[in-house]
Design a protein around this motif. Structure first.
Motif: not given
Length: 96
Positions: A51-52, A55-56
């Motif tokens: 998920s991170k 997002e990035t």
């Protein structure tokens, strides 16, 4: 309410026999529950990492490829070749 799940092991299979010997001195139920808890933690950590990463990552729009026109070999500049017998730019501007 208790839910019971049974697991079968084939004592004739080398790998499964090794598993039986591995946890024979432990409480099988506690051991399996510990493995499941660790698996859940690992799964949550992997999901959080994905998920991170998502997002990035910048939103990139993929466009269709650019069409290139073929190169005419006659219009491509050719490298300058010369021999000592030919006239060179340096000899042309000789300042004596």
């Amino acid at each position: 309410m208790k839910v019971i799940k049974s697991v079968g092991f084939n004592a004739a299979n080398f790998e499964e026999k090794a598993m039986l010997e591995h946890f024979s001195r432990r409480s099988f139920s506690k051991y399996i529950k510990q493995l499941i808890r660790e698996d859940i933690k690992r799964s949550k950590a992997e999901k959080a990492l994905k998920s991170k990463e998502k997002e990035t990552q910048p939103d990139v729009e993929i466009s269709k490829p650019v069409e290139h026109t073929p190169v005419n070999p006659q219009t491509v500049p050719q490298p300058i070749t010369w021999t000592p017998d030919s006239v060179s730019p340096v000899r042309k501007f000789n300042f004596k």
